[in-house]
Every structure is written in C-alpha cells, then in structure tokens.
Design a protein around this motif. Structure first.
Motif, short mmCIF file in Angstrom:
data_model
loop_
_atom_site.label_atom_id
_atom_site.label_comp_id
_atom_site.label_asym_id
_atom_site.label_seq_id
_atom_site.Cartn_x
_atom_site.Cartn_y
_atom_site.Cartn_z
N ALA A 283 -3.47 9.55 -12.16
CA ALA A 283 -2.83 10.70 -12.81
C ALA A 283 -1.37 10.41 -13.14
O ALA A 283 -0.87 10.80 -14.21
CB ALA A 283 -2.93 11.92 -11.90
N ALA A 284 -0.65 9.72 -12.24
CA ALA A 284 0.77 9.42 -12.47
C ALA A 284 0.96 8.50 -13.67
O ALA A 284 1.86 8.71 -14.49
CB ALA A 284 1.37 8.79 -11.21
N ILE A 285 0.12 7.47 -13.78
CA ILE A 285 0.21 6.56 -14.93
C ILE A 285 -0.08 7.32 -16.23
O ILE A 285 0.61 7.13 -17.25
CB ILE A 285 -0.77 5.39 -14.75
CG1 ILE A 285 -0.32 4.50 -13.59
CG2 ILE A 285 -0.88 4.56 -16.03
CD1 ILE A 285 -1.31 3.40 -13.22
N SER A 286 -1.07 8.20 -16.19
CA SER A 286 -1.41 8.99 -17.38
C SER A 286 -0.25 9.89 -17.81
O SER A 286 0.07 9.99 -19.00
CB SER A 286 -2.66 9.84 -17.11
OG SER A 286 -3.75 9.02 -16.74
N VAL A 287 0.38 10.55 -16.83
CA VAL A 287 1.51 11.44 -17.13
C VAL A 287 2.67 10.66 -17.72
O VAL A 287 3.30 11.09 -18.69
CB VAL A 287 1.94 12.20 -15.86
CG1 VAL A 287 3.26 12.95 -16.11
CG2 VAL A 287 0.87 13.19 -15.44
N LEU A 288 2.98 9.49 -17.14
CA LEU A 288 4.08 8.68 -17.66
C LEU A 288 3.84 8.26 -19.11
O LEU A 288 4.76 8.26 -19.93
CB LEU A 288 4.26 7.44 -16.78
CG LEU A 288 5.10 7.62 -15.50
CD1 LEU A 288 5.14 6.31 -14.72
CD2 LEU A 288 6.51 8.08 -15.84
N MET A 289 2.61 7.92 -19.41
CA MET A 289 2.30 7.47 -20.78
C MET A 289 2.37 8.63 -21.78
O MET A 289 2.92 8.50 -22.87
CB MET A 289 0.91 6.84 -20.82
CG MET A 289 0.81 5.53 -20.04
SD MET A 289 -0.88 4.89 -19.96
CE MET A 289 -1.23 4.62 -21.69
N LEU A 290 1.84 9.78 -21.38
CA LEU A 290 1.77 10.92 -22.30
C LEU A 290 3.10 11.66 -22.43
O LEU A 290 3.43 12.20 -23.49
CB LEU A 290 0.68 11.89 -21.84
CG LEU A 290 -0.76 11.36 -21.87
CD1 LEU A 290 -1.72 12.36 -21.23
CD2 LEU A 290 -1.20 11.07 -23.31
N ALA A 291 3.88 11.69 -21.33
CA ALA A 291 5.10 12.50 -21.32
C ALA A 291 6.37 11.70 -21.58
O ALA A 291 7.47 12.24 -21.45
CB ALA A 291 5.22 13.24 -19.98
#
Length: 471
Positions: A283-291
């Motif tokens: 989830a953290a990697i996904s948030v960093l990429m999207l945000a």
C-alpha cells in the motif's frame, strides 16, 4: 422445594427450552443455506451424469443428505451451536465450512471412486456455502442484538457478591444487552445456612436461569450453593470481577483436576505481523507512486508560505519503546517546540499527557489547510516503508507525552504505531480525555484483523473529507 430429582415430574433446567429452540433454528437455517448453495451450484455448474443431488435412482438416494450431515456435524463439532461467543466466530465458521468440503472430497474419493462432480459445481458450492451461511448468521445476530436492545429475549439472572463487585458487574453486563438482572444479594462477612436458604428461595421465586457470583472468595459454602442451584435447574456462573486478567479470548482447561484459564496468542504477532507488514509495504509503494504530484504541490506551497524546511521530523516512541523520527509536512513555524512550553497552560487535553490546542498560534496558513485534511501526515508513508510505522495502529507520541504516561499505557508500544487508527476515526481532536484515546488503542490491539484495518482506512477517508475533529 422443586428438585430435578423429583420422582413424579423431572423439571427442565431454567432456560433449556430457549437454548434448544436457538439450536434448532440455527440447524434449520444452516441446512437451508447449505442446500440452497448446492442447488444453485448444481444448476449453474457443468452437469455430469454420475452426480445427482436429490436422487440417483428410485432405489439409491441422492447426495444432499450426506452433504448436510457432514457439514452440520463439523459445524457442531467446532462449537458453532454453543452458548458462548464462539458461535459468532466467523473465522471458525469459514474454516469449518472449508473443512466440510475437504471431508466431502475425501469421502467421495474413498467410498465413491466412480463419483464425478464437475469442478465448477464443487467450487460454486464451496463459495456459495460460505457466503450464504455467514450472511444468515450475521442477519440472525443483528436481529438478536436489535431485540435485546428493546429489552426482549434477555436471560434472567441473579447477582451475588460484595457491593462494589455487584456494581461493576452490572456495568459490564449492561454493555452486553444480553441479561436481565432480576435481583441481587450482598454476601455477609459470615453467612449461615438460614441466609443461603433465604437466598435460594428468592432465586427460585424470581425464576432466573443463572446466578452470577461476583465475589467467589466470599462464598463460605460453595458446594452447598452449587448443589442447591443445580438441583433446582439453575446454573451457577462465576464472574471474576476481582481477578484482573487480560481481556483476551480464553478457555477453561482442566489439568489433573486443576482448573486453569488458557489464553490464545495475542493478535499482531508471528504470521499476523508479517501479513500486516506485507500489506503495509504494498500500500505504501502504491501511495507514493500515485500521490507524488500531490507531494510536490504541497512542498511548493509550504516553501512559498513561510521560511523553514518542507518536512518536519520529530522524535517519537514506537515499537518496544524505540525512538524514531516521524516525517510530516511542516505545518508550524520553525520554533514551534520552544513556543509550546509557553502554551502548556492552555492545553485542552485532560490529564496533560497529550498537547492539543484548537487555535494554536504556531500553525501557518498552509498548515491549517494541511491539518484540516490530514495531508501533513502523508510523508509518514516513508516511516511505513522503513518498518517504523504501520498504516493502521496507535499513534506514536512525542517524548514529552510518553514521559507523562502511566505504566499501564505502555502496552501501546507492543505494536507498530500507525498513521491512522481508531482514535482518528472516532473524533480525533474531539476526544479530549487521554484515557478514552488509550481505550480505543487497546480495543484495536485486542481485536486486530486485516478486515478491521481496511474498515479503519475507509473510515479515515470519510473522516478526512468531512473534516471531523480536525484542527
């Protein structure tokens, strides 16, 4: 006196009829749900000639009855028709239904080698059985809770104990909305047989099904009390008010005639920890990429609004009391830590453990916006990747707050701290008593599951968008 051993009519135990009725209803409804699951699976799945759900021929019955017998037998063996909280354990329910399907496969292979069930039929029945039975159990529980809140179908009980223990017991039992306390009696320092005869007469007249003893050590003649109650069809239960034990799922175990209380492993340990950690990393990697565009925009706003660094790093206390630096977007002036000492007298949190102030003069213009939508917490994704924090958990507090905690508060440090948690979705800054914050943290720790984490994350989005309790 009425006695179960009366030679003419044997009295049923108080409440036995209600218990049997509950088991019968669950058995009927579970049978209907399992039958419906197999009927739908049989109609939707790929048909084969060697499998007949209802009848194979006029002489040979179908397979639905054996399926019901095996499935219901495994549910009963797992305690899912009992009187305690285990019958509402959905994890055990799902495991039992999966086990039933596996047993059906093994029996079909060993005793019916020529039986062929299409994979689509078997998998559909597996999935639909879990969905239908879990949904049915959930709806029944919701209906029971609703009726009990209206005062219906409550179990009639009687309380025995010291005044303080009885008062505490009433508070605990009222929260369950399950019991109707018909009466109570205070145990004297020295009780005689006349006292017990009077109490037993009163209990029988009130037609209660159970007597709760809140101060077991104060009962001078326990065998007499137990014998007389049981012979009248009334159960005896000990409510250990004075025994301070963890609020964790436990079971009574007898070891060579010795009664012991056994606790299951606490949550968020072992495989639970690594499962939670895996979800955090993904989830953290996904948030960093999207945000990442949002991160850049916030950084520019902070830089243009006031002098100072973009990020603010503060020492916090995490897992096992270890110190780490938490990352946040800066929302205050650069000398905010020094100014806090001058504002301590205006702290709005009871107990003084945490510092909260609604109109804090140290907050910048951009900082107010970031705090209102909790955007200042986004950089803590870095702490999650470093293994210092989790997405969901108790909030990590500064050293100043931890130094003012009591000893029992340090149980919070047995799990990874989180970016969000039950406190944040329960009012955040509107919760002004630290003991309330602590109780929410303990509730999360004791009841952790991935489903609860997802529920809190979804609730966090709602709270943030509605700006509930944010300042």
């Amino acid at each position: 006196m009425p006695d179960l051993r009366a030679p003419i009519i044997t009295r049923l135990r108080q409440g036995t009829g209600v218990g049997w009725l509950r088991v019968a209803i669950l058995l009927v409804l579970d049978s209907l749900m399992l039958s419906l699951a197999w009927i739908i699976a049989d109609s939707w799945g790929t048909p084969v000639n060697s499998f007949e759900l209802f009848w194979k021929s006029s002489q040979e019955p179908g397979f639905l009855l054996p399926i019901m017998a095996i499935s219901l037998g495994i549910l009963a063996a797992s305690g899912l028709y009992g009187t305690d909280d285990k019958r509402r354990d959905y994890f055990t329910l799902i495991k039992s239904l999966i086990l039933a399907q596996i047993v059906l496969l093994i029996i079909a292979f060993l005793y019916k080698p020529g039986l062929i069930v299409s994979r689509s039929t078997f998998l559909l029945s597996w999935l639909l059985s879990i969905i239908f039975v879990c949904t049915e159990r959930l709806l029944i529980q919701l209906a029971i809770v609703s009726l009990r809140r209206q005062g219906a179908i409550r179990q009639r009980i009687f309380l025995l104990g010291d005044p303080g223990d009885i008062e505490e017991a009433r508070k605990l039992l009222d929260k369950t909305a399950r019991f109707d306390v018909r009466g109570q009696a205070i145990l004297p320092s020295e009780s005689n047989q006349e006292f017990w005869i009077e109490i037993l007469d009163r209990v029988r007249q009130l037609k209660v099904s159970e007597v709760f003893v809140c101060s077991w050590e104060a009962v001078r003649a326990p065998i007499f009390l137990y014998w007389e109650l049981m012979s009248s069809g009334i159960s005896l239960r000990v409510l250990p008010i004075g025994l301070k034990i963890p609020s964790q799922w436990s079971e009574i175990k007898m070891i060579d005639g010795l009664t012991t209380i056994r606790f299951r492993s606490p949550p968020i340990l072992g495989s639970d920890f690594w499962t939670k950690r895996f979800v955090d990393i993904v989830a953290a990697i996904s948030v960093l990429m999207l945000a990442s565009p949002l991160f850049l925009a916030i950084a520019l706003l902070i830089k243009f609004d006031s002098r100072g660094p973009i990020f603010y790093k503060q020492n916090r206390v995490g897992l096992k009391g270890r110190h780490f630096k938490v990352w946040k977007f800066r929302t205050m002036v650069t000398d905010a830590d020094r100014l806090q000492k001058e504002l301590e007298a205006k702290n709005e949190m009871k107990g003084g453990v945490m510092f909260k102030m609604k109109d804090d003069p140290r907050i910048t213009r951009v900082g107010k916006f970031l705090r209102r939508y909790s955007l200042d917490e986004l950089p803590q994704i870095i702490n999650v990747l470093l293994g210092e924090m989790s997405l969901v958990g108790p909030r990590p507090f500064p050293l100043r707050d931890v130094e003012k905690m009591s000893e029992h508060h340090f149980i919070r440090h047995e799990v990874l701290p989180g970016i969000t948690g039950l406190w944040q979705v329960s009012g955040r800054s509107n919760v002004v008593d630290f003991e309330d914050v602590f109780r929410l943290d303990i509730t999360y720790i004791q009841n952790w599951s991935l489903a609860l984490d997802f529920q809190i994350l979804l609730q966090t989005i709602k709270v943030v968008l509605q700006k509930e309790g944010a300042y």
